[in-house]
Write a protein that holds these residues in place. Structure first.
Motif: not given
Length: 315
Positions: A21-41
């Protein structure tokens, strides 16, 4: 911009994807944004691994269809791919073993030029003029055993090889090992408490050696669940809980229910997947009833013909 001290990460999402579903794809985008915001990943890529047919889940359709739907859904992504290894095995493997497999085999595919030079490995980049066929094969490593068993849907022109699964020169400067983290929803995290579903050894391995990126859902409280689990609490620094403020309760179960009721699922799953489901007549109970009815009719015809022949023989 990520610094040279960032940890490089691959996100692995395991599940039925029945259908994706589209939500499966959104999970990747949400996780990527979060990890990048930490500045550690620095997230290098995402991997979708549909579960083996032998998992035996109710209403689970053949992996050949689930793989193809994932491939169609990801044709517009330049960083997420579907991997068929789990489906190609002759039995079901637990998530921990799938993670081990990808940790041993996948990072080499994302090895940068600098990594290769330091380890004495020759790494080749695709040329600008090369065919996109290799790119499509990379996005769906379907074995011959899984091919030729579905009605394909024509893809839109593929993204050039130089833009898919190939790192830029800036990324090549990032040093360090590549970690694979398990991307999941809060429901998977909560399933750790189901007796007999997960072994303590597998839970410890997943959380301690890889880590989790958990996308919250409405009504869930993953922080409380982590606190109440000894294994999770012991490794809480390796669990990233990401709040999704734009709630999207789309699920594969609800998609299947809508299809069973002949309701539209457009804009809930990617359009090519909608077309594929329609072309292959998937998830419709009426089709199963029709198939059983046809089988019953054929049996009736056979019995009637046998009776006629038998009566003629007796006479």
């Amino acid at each position: 911009m990520a610094s040279s001290s960032c940890t490089r990460v691959l996100l692995l999402c395991c599940g039925s994807f029945n259908p994706i579903t589209n939500m499966h794809l959104r999970m990747f985008e949400i996780a990527k944004d979060y990890l990048h915001r930490t500045g550690n990943y620095k997230v290098l890529g995402g991997i979708i691994s549909p579960v083996n047919d032998a998992y035996g889940k109710k209403d689970l359709i053949d992996s050949v269809h689930r793989l193809e739907m994932c491939r169609l859904a990801l044709q517009s992504s330049d960083w997420i791919k579907v991997d068929s290894w789990e489906c190609e095995q002759n039995k079901w493997h637990p998530t921990a073993k799938v993670l081990k497999h990808h940790q041993q085999t996948t990072p080499a595919k994302y090895m940068t030029n600098k990594d290769a030079q330091s380890r004495g490995v020759k790494r080749r980049r695709p040329n600008q003029g090369e065919s996109t066929q290799d790119n499509e094969e990379n996005n769906s490593r379907v074995s011959p055993r899984l091919q030729g068993r579905y009605k394909p849907v024509k893809l839109t022109p593929s993204i050039p090889n130089t833009q898919r699964f190939v790192h830029s020169e800036a990324q090549d400067q990032i040093e360090g090992d590549i970690e694979i983290k398990l991307l999941c929803g809060a429901d998977l995290l909560e399933s750790f408490a189901v007796p007999g579903l997960w072994s303590d050894q597998d839970m410890e391995y997943i959380v301690n050696k890889h880590g989790l990126v958990v996308i919250t859902r409405e009504g869930s409280n993953p922080h409380k669940f982590v606190y109440e689990s000894d294994v999770l609490y012991r490794n809480f620094t390796n669990i990233h809980i990401v709040t999704e403020w734009i709630y999207n309760e789309v699920s594969s179960t609800r998609i299947r229910r809508a299809l069973n009721r002949n309701e539209s699922i457009r804009y809930l799953v990617p359009d090519p997947v909608v077309q594929y489901i329609k072309s292959n007549e998937l998830y419709h109970k009426d089709n199963n009833k029709h198939q059983k009815t046809m089988q019953g009719c054929c049996l009736c015809v056979f019995i009637h013909a046998f009776q006629v022949c038998w009566q003629g023989f007796v006479k």
